[in-house]
Design a protein around this motif. Structure first.
Motif, short mmCIF file in Angstrom:
data_model
loop_
_atom_site.label_atom_id
_atom_site.label_comp_id
_atom_site.label_asym_id
_atom_site.label_seq_id
_atom_site.Cartn_x
_atom_site.Cartn_y
_atom_site.Cartn_z
N GLY A 1 0.65 -1.15 0.16
CA GLY A 1 0.52 -0.23 0.30
C GLY A 1 1.28 1.12 0.09
O GLY A 1 0.52 1.94 -0.81
N PRO A 2 1.73 1.79 1.23
CA PRO A 2 2.77 2.68 1.11
C PRO A 2 3.23 3.20 -0.02
O PRO A 2 3.55 4.04 -0.94
N VAL A 3 3.90 1.54 -1.44
CA VAL A 3 4.57 2.05 -2.24
C VAL A 3 3.86 2.91 -3.21
O VAL A 3 3.60 3.23 -4.44
N ALA A 4 2.22 1.74 -3.40
CA ALA A 4 1.71 1.95 -4.00
C ALA A 4 1.07 4.22 -4.02
O ALA A 4 1.03 4.89 -4.84
N ALA A 5 0.85 3.38 -3.04
CA ALA A 5 0.32 5.61 -2.79
C ALA A 5 1.66 6.47 -2.91
O ALA A 5 1.19 7.50 -3.52
N LYS A 6 3.00 5.89 -2.17
CA LYS A 6 4.04 6.61 -3.03
C LYS A 6 4.20 7.08 -4.55
O LYS A 6 3.66 8.29 -4.98
N PHE A 7 3.88 6.18 -4.87
CA PHE A 7 3.76 5.91 -6.75
C PHE A 7 2.62 7.38 -7.16
O PHE A 7 2.84 7.85 -8.35
N GLN A 8 1.51 6.96 -7.12
CA GLN A 8 0.67 7.80 -7.22
C GLN A 8 0.63 9.02 -6.80
O GLN A 8 -0.29 9.97 -7.92
N LYS A 9 0.85 9.52 -5.73
CA LYS A 9 1.41 10.64 -5.70
C LYS A 9 2.41 11.50 -6.43
O LYS A 9 2.20 12.54 -7.23
N GLU A 10 2.90 11.07 -7.06
CA GLU A 10 4.58 10.97 -7.45
C GLU A 10 5.10 10.99 -9.00
O GLU A 10 5.60 11.87 -9.41
N ILE A 11 3.82 10.26 -9.49
CA ILE A 11 4.40 9.53 -10.81
C ILE A 11 2.99 10.83 -11.60
O ILE A 11 2.21 11.45 -11.18
N ALA A 12 4.02 10.94 -12.29
CA ALA A 12 3.51 12.74 -13.68
C ALA A 12 2.66 11.87 -15.02
O ALA A 12 3.35 11.98 -16.05
N CYS A 13 1.70 11.50 -14.29
CA CYS A 13 1.04 10.61 -16.03
C CYS A 13 -0.57 10.75 -15.84
O CYS A 13 -0.93 10.60 -14.18
N GLY A 14 -1.27 10.69 -16.32
CA GLY A 14 -2.72 11.14 -16.50
C GLY A 14 -3.40 9.99 -15.80
O GLY A 14 -4.83 9.97 -15.98
N GLN A 15 -3.08 9.04 -16.10
CA GLN A 15 -4.04 7.96 -15.67
C GLN A 15 -2.95 7.01 -15.83
O GLN A 15 -2.22 6.05 -15.84
N VAL A 16 -3.39 6.28 -13.70
CA VAL A 16 -2.41 5.72 -13.49
C VAL A 16 -3.05 4.24 -12.78
O VAL A 16 -3.61 3.94 -12.28
N GLY A 17 -2.38 3.03 -12.99
CA GLY A 17 -3.46 2.42 -12.59
C GLY A 17 -2.24 1.19 -11.46
O GLY A 17 -0.92 0.75 -11.55
N ILE A 18 -3.08 0.71 -10.78
CA ILE A 18 -2.30 0.08 -9.51
C ILE A 18 -2.78 -1.53 -9.46
O ILE A 18 -3.70 -1.74 -9.53
N ASN A 19 -1.76 -2.41 -10.11
CA ASN A 19 -1.94 -3.44 -10.47
C ASN A 19 -3.76 -4.09 -11.41
O ASN A 19 -3.66 -4.58 -11.54
N VAL A 20 -3.32 -2.27 -12.57
CA VAL A 20 -4.52 -2.61 -13.31
C VAL A 20 -3.54 -2.35 -14.45
O VAL A 20 -2.91 -1.29 -14.94
#
Ligand code: NAD
Length: 551
Positions: A470-489
């Motif tokens: 969860g923490p890795v996903a949370a950091k990723f979704q916050k810091e990533i510069a991309c319009g459509q973000v998938g977490i395990n999708v």
């Protein structure tokens, strides 16, 4: 490697599900013989057999289908065989003007038609799209090459935009405020007028349907230019719109390449352009279209990364990435084209090769086909040249799909799944959109390195991370510069129910996204009215007693 023996490819996306099962066979049951509806404008063909007398692709103006008077025709070939399927006209200048005349005339009536009447037509249109779902999908397989099951997904994603458009009665509400005594300001969303859509080859139903339902439900009239490579689905859509009761001139389909696009850009009566396609064309249309004072939304190319963390579910991650990389022969703007292995996961690439090797590359009508051919021999040559450039740049080709032959279709534009490791920014195979079944692998040490890699990329359409943290996903979704973000999708395209297609950076030009609320905003302009009704002027009149019955 237990997962390989029990291999079943399932792109986990809630959007593009490439599920290779016998359902494909059932869906096509009884269709191995070509069937042709007697009066269908677009023949219903469900095999790759050679067509003895290919028909022409019709124009559609003022609710009439007719043959173009053009003396300039483009052969459209089945990508699985390169046999001619139909001939597509370059619409003549007169025909293009006629289309805009029709749309301009229709706008005067259509824009005044009540919202509820437009909604009724949209309800009917949705039910007809569902009725003719297989027919649309078959045409896509024939003209574009993708598998029949995947083509059904193409239709569904467009159909859902039409379904969402039925909810327009909740979308067009304006604001109202009493700004002074007896004085109020209210805002309305009004249609723009005649609008146009210029579509790419890779989603022949979905992209026209990203545009047609939101544009017309808002009261606009339309000119659609499908890709000259596969215009059949757009014509079937037009046929269904007419059957649903869309009045003459509200939707018009024109054909061709650059001359048609230039006409659309320069025709002063066209108020807005929706474009989806490659960077070069999109920049040209956006620059010249906006200089002409038009509203333009342009969705462009992409390079979508999938980050694989060591704590991810390996089987699920590899299957999902294979589905997203090789499904539709990689010809999706949201295809995963770069896998970023973090730390030890670079060792999983050989397992990925085994997954990819099991894919069934075949004609799209063949039962069990996982991916079909690419769109044209030119596209195949371009993809193969990019694979070679990776080798020349020192990358390692772990799985080489060049020269792929399918016994039953020796003349098709097939490229097998290809996996290349040791790729880096600066190499052509990383920097350019390949738009084929080619997955390049970049290895990094940490999550931060992966984020920096994606954020430095010029594109921002989609990205996915595979992790169980969860923490890795949370950091990723916050810091990533991309319009459509998938977490395990792997392909995180949002559905049109409240959401828009939200690519960013170099993947989009313009401010308003396709479909969803932003799509409605693109096709409407705001009017405000400030009114003063003095209370002392109030008079009492008899009021009616019945419920209203008009729509
Ligand atoms: P393309 O740019 O070649 O063609 C798109 C449209 O532009 C077609 O209708 C075509 O006739 C027209 N066109 C082509 N060349 C032209 C020119 N020189 N002048 C004027 N008009 C021209 O794109 P394509 O190959 O059909 O589609 C693939 C591209 O579309 C890929 O880059 C893909 O990433 C992109 N795409 C993006 C999205 C997204 O939402 N970001 C979705 C689907 C496809």
């Amino acid at each position: 490697m237990r997962y390989i023996s029990s291999f079943k490819l399932v792109g986990q996306s809630n959007i593009f599900r490439l599920q290779v099962t016998r359902r494909a066979v059932r869906a096509l049951s009884g269709t191995t013989v070509r069937s042709q509806a007697v009066d269908a404008v677009v023949p219903h063909i469900t095999t790759h057999e050679k067509i003895q007398n290919p028909t022409t692709t019709k124009m559609f103006i003022n609710n009439e289908f007719f043959d173009s008077k053009s003396d300039n025709w483009i052969d459209l070939c089945d990508p699985a065989t390169n046999n001619v399927v139909t001939r597509v006209p370059q619409s003549t200048p007169e025909e293009l003007v006629t289309a805009v005349d029709a749309a301009e005339k229709a706008f005067k009536i259509w824009s005044k038609t009540t919202l509820l009447s437009r909604q009724q037509i949209m309800f009917k249109f949705v039910s007809l799209l569902r009725r003719d779902w297989d027919r649309l999908a078959a045409n896509i397989t024939l003209e574009q090459g993708k598998t029949f099951l995947d083509a059904k997904g193409d239709v569904l994603r467009g159909l859902q935009v039409a379904e969402a458009a039925c909810g327009i009665t909740n979308e067009l509400n304006g604001n109202l405020l009493e700004v002074s005594t007896d004085m109020e300001t209210r805002s309305y969303r009004e249609p723009l007028g005649v609008v146009a859509a210029i579509c790419p080859f890779n989603f022949p139903a979905m992209i026209p349907l990203w545009c047609i339902p939101p544009a017309i439900i808002c009261g606009n009239t339309m000119i659609v230019k499908p890709s000259e490579k596969d215009p059949g689905a757009a014509l079937i859509i037009a046929e269904l719109a007419k059957e649903a009761g869309l009045p003459d001139g509200v939707l018009n389909i024109v054909h061709g390449t650059a001359p048609t696009v230039d006409f659309i850009i320069d025709e002063p009566r066209i108020q807005a352009i929706s474009f989806v396609g490659s960077d070069r064309t999109g920049k040209y249309i956006y620059t010249r279209g906006t200089a002409n004072g038009k509203r333009v939304q342009a969705n462009l190319g992409a390079k979508n990364h999938a980050i694989v963390m060591p704590d991810s579910n390996k089987v699920q991650a590899l299957n999902a990435i294979a589905g997203a990389a090789f499904g539709a022969a990689g010809q999706r703007c949201m295809a995963v084209s770069v896998v970023v292995t973090v730390g030890s996961t670079k060792e999983w690439l050989l397992d990925m090769v085994e997954v990819a090797k099991k894919l069934n590359v075949n004609g799209g009508f063949e039962p069990g086909a996982d991916l079909g051919p690419v769109i044209s021999p030119q596209s195949k040559a371009r993809i193969e040249a990019l694979i070679q450039s990776a080798a020349d740049d020192g990358a390692e080709i772990l799985l080489d799909g060049r020269g792929y032959k399918v016994d039953k279709y020796p003349n098709g534009n097939f490229v097998g799944p290809t996996i290349i490791s040791g790729v880096k920014p600066g190499m052509k195979s990383y920097d350019e959109e390949i738009f084929g079944p080619v997955l390049v692998a970049v290895s990094v040490d940490t999550l931060d390195d992966a984020i920096e890699l994606v954020n430095s990329n010029k594109y921002g359409n989609g990205v996915a991370i595979f992790t169980r943290s969860g923490p890795v996903a949370a950091k990723f979704q916050k810091e990533i510069a991309c319009g459509q973000v998938g977490i395990n999708v792997p392909i995180p395209v949002p559905l049109p129910f409240g959401f828009s297609f939200t690519g960013n950076k170099g993947s989009i030009l313009g401010d308003l996204n396709f479909y969803g609320k932003a799509g409605i905003h693109f096709y409407t302009q705001i009017k405000t009215v400030t009114s003063l009704w003095r209370s002392e002027d109030a008079v009492v009149e008899d009021s009616g007693v019945n419920m209203p019955t008009q729509q």
